[in-house]
Design a protein around this motif. Structure first.
Motif, PDB file in Angstrom:
ATOM      1  N   THR A   1       0.837  -1.206   0.000  1.00  0.00           N
ATOM      2  CA  THR A   1       0.000   0.000   0.000  1.00  0.00           C
ATOM      3  C   THR A   1       0.866   1.248   0.000  1.00  0.00           C
ATOM      4  O   THR A   1       1.896   1.309   0.664  1.00  0.00           O
ATOM      5  CB  THR A   1      -0.926   0.028   1.234  1.00  0.00           C
ATOM      6  OG1 THR A   1      -1.779  -1.120   1.202  1.00  0.00           O
ATOM      7  CG2 THR A   1      -1.789   1.289   1.244  1.00  0.00           C
ATOM      8  N   SER A   2       0.416   2.239  -0.760  1.00  0.00           N
ATOM      9  CA  SER A   2       1.044   3.552  -0.728  1.00  0.00           C
ATOM     10  C   SER A   2      -0.051   4.610  -0.698  1.00  0.00           C
ATOM     11  O   SER A   2      -1.050   4.497  -1.411  1.00  0.00           O
ATOM     12  CB  SER A   2       1.943   3.758  -1.958  1.00  0.00           C
ATOM     13  OG  SER A   2       2.690   4.943  -1.847  1.00  0.00           O
ATOM     14  N   VAL A   3       0.135   5.627   0.147  1.00  0.00           N
ATOM     15  CA  VAL A   3      -0.817   6.730   0.269  1.00  0.00           C
ATOM     16  C   VAL A   3      -0.090   8.002  -0.147  1.00  0.00           C
ATOM     17  O   VAL A   3       0.928   8.358   0.448  1.00  0.00           O
ATOM     18  CB  VAL A   3      -1.332   6.863   1.719  1.00  0.00           C
ATOM     19  CG1 VAL A   3      -2.351   7.995   1.825  1.00  0.00           C
ATOM     20  CG2 VAL A   3      -1.929   5.543   2.203  1.00  0.00           C
TER      21      VAL A   3
ATOM     22  N   ALA B   1      14.474  12.519   5.054  1.00  0.00           N
ATOM     23  CA  ALA B   1      13.960  12.277   6.411  1.00  0.00           C
ATOM     24  C   ALA B   1      13.925  10.799   6.765  1.00  0.00           C
ATOM     25  O   ALA B   1      13.986  10.440   7.946  1.00  0.00           O
ATOM     26  CB  ALA B   1      12.559  12.870   6.543  1.00  0.00           C
ATOM     27  N   MET B   2      13.828   9.939   5.765  1.00  0.00           N
ATOM     28  CA  MET B   2      13.700   8.507   6.032  1.00  0.00           C
ATOM     29  C   MET B   2      14.973   7.909   6.621  1.00  0.00           C
ATOM     30  O   MET B   2      14.937   6.812   7.178  1.00  0.00           O
ATOM     31  CB  MET B   2      13.268   7.786   4.750  1.00  0.00           C
ATOM     32  CG  MET B   2      11.870   8.201   4.295  1.00  0.00           C
ATOM     33  SD  MET B   2      11.327   7.473   2.716  1.00  0.00           S
ATOM     34  CE  MET B   2      12.299   8.413   1.534  1.00  0.00           C
ATOM     35  N   ILE B   3      16.082   8.644   6.527  1.00  0.00           N
ATOM     36  CA  ILE B   3      17.318   8.186   7.164  1.00  0.00           C
ATOM     37  C   ILE B   3      17.125   8.022   8.666  1.00  0.00           C
ATOM     38  O   ILE B   3      17.721   7.150   9.298  1.00  0.00           O
ATOM     39  CB  ILE B   3      18.458   9.190   6.878  1.00  0.00           C
ATOM     40  CG1 ILE B   3      18.790   9.218   5.388  1.00  0.00           C
ATOM     41  CG2 ILE B   3      19.703   8.865   7.697  1.00  0.00           C
ATOM     42  CD1 ILE B   3      19.732  10.346   4.989  1.00  0.00           C
ATOM     43  N   ASP B   4      16.263   8.849   9.256  1.00  0.00           N
ATOM     44  CA  ASP B   4      16.083   8.861  10.710  1.00  0.00           C
ATOM     45  C   ASP B   4      15.340   7.643  11.248  1.00  0.00           C
ATOM     46  O   ASP B   4      15.434   7.354  12.441  1.00  0.00           O
ATOM     47  CB  ASP B   4      15.323  10.119  11.143  1.00  0.00           C
ATOM     48  CG  ASP B   4      16.176  11.375  11.061  1.00  0.00           C
ATOM     49  OD1 ASP B   4      17.415  11.242  11.033  1.00  0.00           O
ATOM     50  OD2 ASP B   4      15.607  12.480  11.021  1.00  0.00           O
TER      51      ASP B   4
ATOM     52  N   CYS C   1       7.136  12.199   5.595  1.00  0.00           N
ATOM     53  CA  CYS C   1       6.257  11.168   5.014  1.00  0.00           C
ATOM     54  C   CYS C   1       5.346  10.563   6.065  1.00  0.00           C
ATOM     55  O   CYS C   1       5.597   9.475   6.615  1.00  0.00           O
ATOM     56  CB  CYS C   1       7.031  10.067   4.298  1.00  0.00           C
ATOM     57  SG  CYS C   1       5.920   9.039   3.264  1.00  0.00           S
ATOM     58  N   LEU C   2       4.246  11.266   6.328  1.00  0.00           N
ATOM     59  CA  LEU C   2       3.287  10.812   7.339  1.00  0.00           C
ATOM     60  C   LEU C   2       2.718   9.421   7.058  1.00  0.00           C
ATOM     61  O   LEU C   2       2.659   8.598   7.978  1.00  0.00           O
ATOM     62  CB  LEU C   2       2.158  11.835   7.477  1.00  0.00           C
ATOM     63  CG  LEU C   2       2.540  13.179   8.100  1.00  0.00           C
ATOM     64  CD1 LEU C   2       1.323  14.107   8.136  1.00  0.00           C
ATOM     65  CD2 LEU C   2       3.093  12.998   9.498  1.00  0.00           C
ATOM     66  N   PRO C   3       2.286   9.097   5.828  1.00  0.00           N
ATOM     67  CA  PRO C   3       1.733   7.749   5.624  1.00  0.00           C
ATOM     68  C   PRO C   3       2.736   6.635   5.923  1.00  0.00           C
ATOM     69  O   PRO C   3       2.377   5.619   6.514  1.00  0.00           O
ATOM     70  CB  PRO C   3       1.318   7.750   4.144  1.00  0.00           C
ATOM     71  CG  PRO C   3       1.096   9.190   3.822  1.00  0.00           C
ATOM     72  CD  PRO C   3       2.119   9.933   4.626  1.00  0.00           C
TER      73      PRO C   3
END
Length: 434
Positions: A216-218, A329-332, A309-311
């Protein structure tokens, strides 16, 4: 302390603003609010120019600290208020705008950040980008939207209801299902004009049944940063002969035809495939959103970069491992323990609000073959390695707790706002001779 908050999009305008510029700031404000209410009184305003300074002067008269949090990018943050003002913003590029353009001095974010004296963002990546442009000691803190508590609770509830067979959702809106669409009958032009799907039909409730290994992707399909084309084409190629692989795209947009048209065109181009693609445009009640999360095995992201990226954060907080690139941000919060990582390379691009389209920064382009490899590996784990899947699920929950829980947000905001108000109070006290 009085904390004044504002977003250009609010609860009255969110419906018509979905998919428009900066609409997601409203959702960040909503997630921040419960935490801010632990730190002081919170008042949300609709007209900062008229309301903020009046509230600030009242606080000044009674000796109460006051701060205005503008949930907006710096170039849309007011800088001429008497009240201490902090932009709360997301950013996903390697550099911040550091030159004026389009006749707007605030487009040089350094001007705004210097005038505000401090800022709040959502990732260490953005903190680094700001300090590179400003000063290594510039007061800025990374506080992601604290979604973990709400979604981890949902995930715990769902885990007590083991997924058995198909899951049914009720959707008030449009559903395009590759199992039902007669794509062979329509060329790209016809699909873009909506033949076979009546975009103008009255909104009706539909039942959607999901089974198999669901990804799923939103996202907002009008957001050029999301790179859904690679997500879709890699899925169709990887699972061309796999009937029980399903990709669900939950689309967030204010216009149905605009949201669905291009994706339907790409569904046609990527034929033939036996996997299933489901597009959802419409409202999901909380219970049905939770059922979608329950049916999902993996949350997917193939974007050029994310401010947070909230979803992705929401699904991972529910224990759903990711298929995504570890950039921006996904590095975190993303790693090999809670997701199947997609390789990427950087390339020159422009800041999204720069009409010149001048190359001034970098974005991150996913490696298409790596997306395919991540799909294949994740499918094998879902089908044949339940122990590893359970470990990745647990790791997703714990990683997101450390990243975006209310406790983490409260601790960081309490310390940061205290430092900001103390720093502002010191010159005022010195000027008053105290």
């Amino acid at each position: 302390m009085l904390i004044i908050i504002h977003s250009e999009t609010n609860r009255h305008t969110i419906a018509q603003n979905l998919g428009r510029s900066e609409y997601s700031y409203y959702f960040v404000l909503k997630e921040y609010r419960p935490v801010l209410e632990r730190l002081g009184r919170v008042i949300e305003v609709t007209d900062p120019a008229r309301e903020v300074d009046a509230l600030y002067l009242e606080c000044l008269g009674r000796g109460e600290p006051c701060v205005f949090l503008s949930f907006s990018p710096p170039h849309r943050t007011p800088v001429h208020l008497a009240c201490p003002t902090l932009p709360v913003f997301a950013w996903e590029f390697s550099t911040i705008p550091n030159e004026p353009f389009a006749g707007e001095p605030r487009n040089d974010w350094r001007t705004v950040l210097a005038a505000c004296g401090a800022a709040i963002t959502h990732s260490s990546y953005t903190v680094d980008a700001v300090r590179q442009a400003m000063d290594p000691g510039y007061p800025i803190v990374a506080v992601p939207a604290p979604v973990w508590d709400r979604f981890a609770e949902r995930g715990a509830q769902l885990s007590r209801e083991p997924l058995a067979g198909a899951v049914q959702l009720k959707i008030k809106g449009l559903v395009a299902d590759s199992r039902r669409l007669a794509l062979d009958a329509f060329g790209p032009v016809h699909l873009r004009r909506g033949k076979g799907i009546d975009f103008a039909a009255p909104v009706a409730e539909q039942t959607l049944t999901l089974d198999g290994v669901v990804y799923t992707s939103v996202f907002n399909p009008g957001d050029g940063r999301k790179n859904w084309e690679d997500m879709l084409s890699a899925f169709c190629v990887t699972f061309r002969d796999t009937e029980d692989a399903t990709l669900v795209l939950k689309l967030t947009h204010h216009d149905a035809e605009e949201a669905l048209g291009d994706i339907l065109h790409h569904l046609y181009k990527n034929q033939p495939y036996r996997c299933r693609i489901v597009l959802i445009y419409g409202y999901l009640a909380d219970a049905d959103y939770e059922r979608l999360v329950q049916a999902t095995r993996y949350v997917v992201n193939t974007s050029y970069g994310e401010g947070q990226c909230l979803p992705l954060m929401e699904f991972m907080s529910c224990g759903k491992p990711a298929v995504a690139p570890r950039t921006t941000a996904m590095i975190d919060y993303l790693d090999a323990g809670n997701g199947f990582l997609v390789e990427s390379t950087d390339e020159l691009t422009s800041w999204p609000h720069d009409p010149r389209k001048a190359f001034r920064t970098l974005r991150y382009v996913t490696n298409w073959a790596s997306v395919c490899a991540a799909y294949r590996a994740s499918y094998e784990v879902a089908k044949h390695d339940p122990e590893r899947y359970a470990q990745m699920s647990a790791q997703a929950v714990s990683s997101l707790q450390a990243f975006c829980s209310q406790a983490v947000a409260e601790q960081r905001l309490r310390l940061f706002l205290a430092q900001v108000t103390e720093r502002r109070a010191a010159p005022a006290a010195e000027a008053a001779g105290t």
